[in-house]
Scaffold this motif. Sequence first.
Motif, PDB file in Angstrom:
ATOM      1  N   CYS A   1       0.736  -1.173   0.044  1.00 49.73           N
ATOM      2  CA  CYS A   1      -0.080   0.062  -0.071  1.00 49.73           C
ATOM      3  C   CYS A   1       0.832   1.201   0.062  1.00 49.73           C
ATOM      4  CB  CYS A   1      -0.842   0.061   1.194  1.00 49.73           C
ATOM      5  SG  CYS A   1      -1.908   1.449   1.254  1.00 49.73           S
TER       6      CYS A   1
ATOM      7  N   GLU B   1     -11.372   2.760  -0.548  1.00 49.77           N
ATOM      8  CA  GLU B   1     -10.662   3.980  -1.041  1.00 49.77           C
ATOM      9  C   GLU B   1      -9.432   4.356  -0.197  1.00 49.77           C
ATOM     10  OE1 GLU B   1     -14.085   4.598   0.932  1.00 49.77           O
ATOM     11  OE2 GLU B   1     -14.536   3.308  -0.545  1.00 49.77           O
TER      12      GLU B   1
ATOM     13  N   ARG C   1      -4.067   2.190  -1.987  1.00 48.00           N
ATOM     14  CA  ARG C   1      -3.600   2.106  -3.110  1.00 48.00           C
ATOM     15  C   ARG C   1      -2.382   1.436  -3.260  1.00 48.00           C
ATOM     16  NH1 ARG C   1      -1.124   7.321  -5.005  1.00 48.00           N
ATOM     17  NH2 ARG C   1      -0.593   7.442  -2.888  1.00 48.00           N
TER      18      ARG C   1
END
Length: 183
Positions: A94, A129, A132
């Motif tokens: 992440c 959300e 990433r």
Amino acid sequence: FSIDKPSRRRRLPHHPPPTRLLATFVLRLTSMPDLTTATDEAKAKRRMEIEAKLSDLRLQQAKETEQKAAYFGEHAGITCDGCGVAIIGYRYKCKDCSNHDVCENCYDTHLSGRVNNSLGKQVISNKVEDHRFALHKDKGFTPLVKKAPGLTEAKSARVKPNDPCSCGSNKKFKKCCGAGKAA
């Protein structure tokens, strides 16, 4: 007793002879715009566009597969935060969390809209959300996939001094073309 009546023959409407009719039909067809040729040309143009897009996609997929293969391997000492298994294969890290790594299966779960943190090893957000992920490898990475042949240039074979010379003189390389060159 006979009465002469004028014969009443029915008058048939005037029809042109069949050959003239055919000529008129052909003339009308040739004077019409050629719709079939226009649609065929449009179809051919569209087919070419689709084939170009398809070849571009295939090339892009091949590039992505080649690049992705560089990340496929064993990540020593790294376990998946989702399922707890040592990561062998692709490792996704992440970009937003300080230490959040997942395996390929847990990454697929993330793509479907769920964050897998069944172990509870660390406190992470359960919102999709907030994460990433990107492919990642570090110093302890060991690749499991060898490069496909043809992707790197092969080293040219070095001529050794005692090999026969390539000029065809039947002399040793060091006595012929290699004379005077420092080994």
